[in-house]
Design a protein around this motif. Structure first.
Motif, PDB file in Angstrom:
ATOM      1  N   PRO A   1       0.753  -1.198   0.003  1.00 25.51           N
ATOM      2  CA  PRO A   1      -0.028   0.077   0.119  1.00 25.51           C
ATOM      3  C   PRO A   1       0.849   1.197  -0.060  1.00 25.51           C
ATOM      4  O   PRO A   1       1.932   1.377   0.799  1.00 25.51           O
ATOM      5  N   ALA A   2       0.520   2.112  -0.817  1.00 24.10           N
ATOM      6  CA  ALA A   2       1.421   3.483  -0.881  1.00 24.10           C
ATOM      7  C   ALA A   2       0.341   4.596  -1.231  1.00 24.10           C
ATOM      8  O   ALA A   2      -0.854   4.212  -1.971  1.00 24.10           O
ATOM      9  N   LEU A   3       0.330   5.837  -0.486  1.00 24.51           N
ATOM     10  CA  LEU A   3      -0.405   6.872  -0.850  1.00 24.51           C
ATOM     11  C   LEU A   3       0.178   8.088  -0.633  1.00 24.51           C
ATOM     12  O   LEU A   3       1.230   8.237  -0.167  1.00 24.51           O
ATOM     13  N   VAL A   4      -0.129   9.270  -1.614  1.00 26.29           N
ATOM     14  CA  VAL A   4       0.471  10.528  -1.382  1.00 26.29           C
ATOM     15  C   VAL A   4      -0.224  11.293  -0.928  1.00 26.29           C
ATOM     16  O   VAL A   4      -1.590  11.424  -0.999  1.00 26.29           O
ATOM     17  N   VAL A   5       0.212  12.174   0.131  1.00 27.88           N
ATOM     18  CA  VAL A   5      -0.458  13.069   0.859  1.00 27.88           C
ATOM     19  C   VAL A   5       0.227  14.544   0.443  1.00 27.88           C
ATOM     20  O   VAL A   5       1.462  14.677   0.457  1.00 27.88           O
TER      21      VAL A   5
ATOM     22  N   ALA B   1       3.872  -0.379   9.472  1.00 30.13           N
ATOM     23  CA  ALA B   1       5.148   0.691   9.498  1.00 30.13           C
ATOM     24  C   ALA B   1       4.977   1.508   8.510  1.00 30.13           C
ATOM     25  O   ALA B   1       5.037   1.126   7.294  1.00 30.13           O
ATOM     26  N   ALA B   2       4.755   2.983   8.640  1.00 32.84           N
ATOM     27  CA  ALA B   2       4.790   3.890   7.503  1.00 32.84           C
ATOM     28  C   ALA B   2       6.164   4.304   7.358  1.00 32.84           C
ATOM     29  O   ALA B   2       6.908   4.904   8.154  1.00 32.84           O
ATOM     30  N   HIS B   3       6.477   4.484   6.055  1.00 32.47           N
ATOM     31  CA  HIS B   3       7.930   4.818   5.725  1.00 32.47           C
ATOM     32  C   HIS B   3       7.617   6.086   4.563  1.00 32.47           C
ATOM     33  O   HIS B   3       7.010   5.939   3.733  1.00 32.47           O
ATOM     34  N   ARG B   4       8.141   7.003   4.599  1.00 33.23           N
ATOM     35  CA  ARG B   4       7.763   8.594   3.998  1.00 33.23           C
ATOM     36  C   ARG B   4       8.845   8.646   3.030  1.00 33.23           C
ATOM     37  O   ARG B   4      10.197   8.447   3.168  1.00 33.23           O
ATOM     38  N   VAL B   5       8.658   9.296   1.753  1.00 31.13           N
ATOM     39  CA  VAL B   5       9.393   9.885   0.850  1.00 31.13           C
ATOM     40  C   VAL B   5       9.037  11.123   0.455  1.00 31.13           C
ATOM     41  O   VAL B   5       7.878  11.113   0.200  1.00 31.13           O
ATOM     42  N   ASP B   6       9.876  11.980   0.835  1.00 31.40           N
ATOM     43  CA  ASP B   6       9.561  13.362   0.426  1.00 31.40           C
ATOM     44  C   ASP B   6       9.811  14.006  -0.968  1.00 31.40           C
ATOM     45  O   ASP B   6      10.719  13.438  -1.569  1.00 31.40           O
TER      46      ASP B   6
ATOM     47  N   ASP C   1       7.762  19.278  -4.132  1.00 31.88           N
ATOM     48  CA  ASP C   1       6.642  19.920  -4.178  1.00 31.88           C
ATOM     49  C   ASP C   1       5.862  20.095  -2.842  1.00 31.88           C
ATOM     50  O   ASP C   1       4.915  20.595  -2.455  1.00 31.88           O
ATOM     51  N   GLY C   2       6.729  19.343  -1.650  1.00 33.64           N
ATOM     52  CA  GLY C   2       6.149  19.240  -0.451  1.00 33.64           C
ATOM     53  C   GLY C   2       5.254  18.145  -0.032  1.00 33.64           C
ATOM     54  O   GLY C   2       5.086  17.874   1.149  1.00 33.64           O
ATOM     55  N   SER C   3       4.985  17.279  -1.146  1.00 33.29           N
ATOM     56  CA  SER C   3       3.966  16.170  -0.986  1.00 33.29           C
ATOM     57  C   SER C   3       4.956  15.044  -0.319  1.00 33.29           C
ATOM     58  O   SER C   3       6.131  14.994  -0.482  1.00 33.29           O
ATOM     59  N   ILE C   4       4.060  13.947   0.211  1.00 33.94           N
ATOM     60  CA  ILE C   4       4.904  12.825   0.900  1.00 33.94           C
ATOM     61  C   ILE C   4       4.169  11.623   0.265  1.00 33.94           C
ATOM     62  O   ILE C   4       2.883  11.538   0.405  1.00 33.94           O
ATOM     63  N   THR C   5       5.083  10.615  -0.128  1.00 34.72           N
ATOM     64  CA  THR C   5       4.564   9.418  -0.308  1.00 34.72           C
ATOM     65  C   THR C   5       4.873   8.564   0.858  1.00 34.72           C
ATOM     66  O   THR C   5       5.894   8.284   1.270  1.00 34.72           O
ATOM     67  N   TRP C   6       3.534   7.805   1.155  1.00 40.55           N
ATOM     68  CA  TRP C   6       3.733   6.886   2.226  1.00 40.55           C
ATOM     69  C   TRP C   6       3.522   5.876   1.871  1.00 40.55           C
ATOM     70  O   TRP C   6       2.756   5.254   1.138  1.00 40.55           O
ATOM     71  N   TRP C   7       4.723   4.705   2.292  1.00 39.76           N
ATOM     72  CA  TRP C   7       4.471   3.338   2.164  1.00 39.76           C
ATOM     73  C   TRP C   7       4.212   2.460   3.461  1.00 39.76           C
ATOM     74  O   TRP C   7       4.931   2.746   4.369  1.00 39.76           O
TER      75      TRP C   7
END
Length: 486
Positions: free
Chosen positions: A13-17, A57-62, A65-71
């Protein structure tokens, strides 16, 4: 760099915030986990989040543009994988504790029953007496037996024993399992035990109430791969040990039998502390009319190479004695045999023919470049046999001289290699034992039985060298028995 198409197809699962915290995009795996596109309430409370009774466990990729992809990684699955990895490591360690195939199969069955199934069978390839089979039920001790089984009665078993990939457990009908396998089981897994080039056997896992999942079957195959390597290594080691033992047995000096008319005793010690064979040897061959043909020799060199050449020499002498027993003819034929081989080795040897006579024993002695035998009379006198000759295996023609002696009751003839006389040791550790010291020692051995004489000479040389290095040593004592009173 992760492309849009790749993260959308990811099973994780991955989502962009966006910068406001709103969900800007999800892949299919995240959408199935969060069908309403709503973040869990504890999203910002740390790296672990809880969704539908599962912990991730949530792992972020910055991004720029300031958005974050959470895996989101399922911690339950991660924990399971860590446990399985640790379990495989422990299993691998346990499997390598034995190089005995039967013991190794027992370890495999016990581990599988403890962690994978309710009941386990480990089946090795067949021997003449049947298949080696180890069975273990959870909580019980494994049992081992040789059993004739029809492997075609279990789907996938004959293929697994030949190393083919396993069939899915859903293809195996537990109700059709033969009586020798098990009864009242709900699920069966049959998987090969891959070995070193050839299959090591098959592993059969059985459960009584639950079905095996695909994930559990995959883990069972990982275990089987390690188990197969361990069993295969144990089998190869055992085969090599058996071969080595049989070859070594043929290279060692023979056990000397008892004779009514002559006492014989021998001692042998290889040069290396961890070696059993070397370049020194002795043999005794029976001839007609109660005669004995004795031979003692020393092959140039040490260790396994010298021992292999020793085996060839002993075999050649045995073959020659079937057609000729004359000393000169035997030594000349042996010389020619060594010259025609590719080996660049020579030997020194002394041969003798022992014939019982009224006076005791008549002994003919011929040397091929070897130390002359010593005659130890019953009264302690020591004589040197008048025999000499050239080395065997170097020159096209050899020269020999034969001596004949009569051993009265209590007299002995001692044959020995230079490992005795050239043994370095003594108080300073650098002095040869020497022929003169040996002769002086033998003056106290008059009338000794052959066993006592051979042991005494061997012990003297061993004590002289102590813990120091030494050459191969061989001693052969021939004694005329004392006549018993009527």
């Amino acid at each position: 760099m992760v492309t849009v198409s790749s993260w959308l197809r990811s099973p994780c699962p991955a989502l962009v915030v966006d910068t406001s915290g709103a969900v800007h995009g999800m892949n299919d795996a995240a959408r199935s986990l969060l069908p309403n596109d709503v973040l869990p309430h504890d999203w910002r409370h740390g790296e672990s989040v809880h969704v539908a009774e599962r912990t991730f466990a949530a792992h972020r990729v910055d991004h720029e543009d300031g958005s974050i992809t959470w895996w989101l990684l399922d911690e339950t699955e991660l924990l399971l994988e860590r446990e399985r990895a640790a379990l495989l490591a422990q299993m691998s360690s346990d499997l390598m504790t034995s190089l005995n195939p039967e013991r190794c199969m027992t370890v495999v069955a016990g581990l599988a029953a403890a962690h994978l199934a309710d009941e386990v069978l480990v089946i090795a390839p067949p021997s003449a007496d049947g298949h080696p089979v180890t069975r273990c039920r959870r909580g019980e001790e494994p049992t081992y037996e040789l059993r004739h089984v029809d492997v075609e009665e279990v789907i996938g078993l004959s293929e697994a024993l030949r190393g083919f990939p396993p069939v899915p457990s859903r293809w195996i009908d537990p109700s059709a399992a033969p009586e020798w396998l098990a009864d009242d089981v709900a699920s069966i897994v049959v998987t090969p035990l891959p070995g070193h080039g050839v299959p090591a056997g098959a592993l059969i896992l059985m459960r009584r109430s639950e079905q095996f999942t695909e994930d559990e079957e995959a883990f069972a195959r990982l275990f089987a791969s390690r188990a197969g390597v361990a069993i295969s290594a144990a089998s190869l080691f055992t085969q090599q040990a058996v071969i080595t033992e049989r070859l070594t047995r043929d290279l060692l000096p023979p056990a000397l039998r008892r004779y009514a008319h002559v006492e014989l005793a021998g001692r042998y010690r290889a040069s290396g502390a961890t070696e059993r064979v070397g370049g020194d040897f002795y043999d005794v061959h029976e001839l007609p009319d109660d005669r004995l043909f004795v031979v003692l020799g020393d092959v140039c060199g040490k260790g396994l190479d010298a021992a292999a050449q020793t085996g060839k020499v002993r075999t050649a002498v045995h073959a020659l004695l079937q057609v000729v027993t004359d000393h000169d003819q035997v030594l000349h034929a042996l010389n020619q045999a060594l010259l025609t081989t590719d080996e660049s080795r020579f030997i020194t040897t002394v041969v003798g023919t022992v014939t019982p006579v009224e006076e005791g024993l008549h002994v003919r002695l011929t040397s091929g470049g070897h130390l002359p035998p010593l005659i130890v009379r019953a009264n302690g006198e020591v004589e040197v046999a008048a025999t000499k000759g050239t080395l065997v295996g170097i020159l096209e023609s050899i020269i020999t001289a034969t001596d004949e002696v009569v051993l009265a009751p209590g007299d002995s003839c001692l044959l020995y290699t230079d490992g005795i006389t050239e043994a370095h040791g003594g108080p300073l550790g650098d002095e040869e034992f020497g022929e003169e010291r040996l002769r002086r020692a033998l003056k106290d051995c008059g009338g000794m039985p052959a066993e006592a004489l051979a042991e005494h000479v061997h012990m003297l040389a061993a004590q002289w060298v102590g813990e120091g290095a030494h050459d191969d040593m061989a001693v052969l004592a021939i004694t005329a028995p004392r006549k018993r009173s009527a």
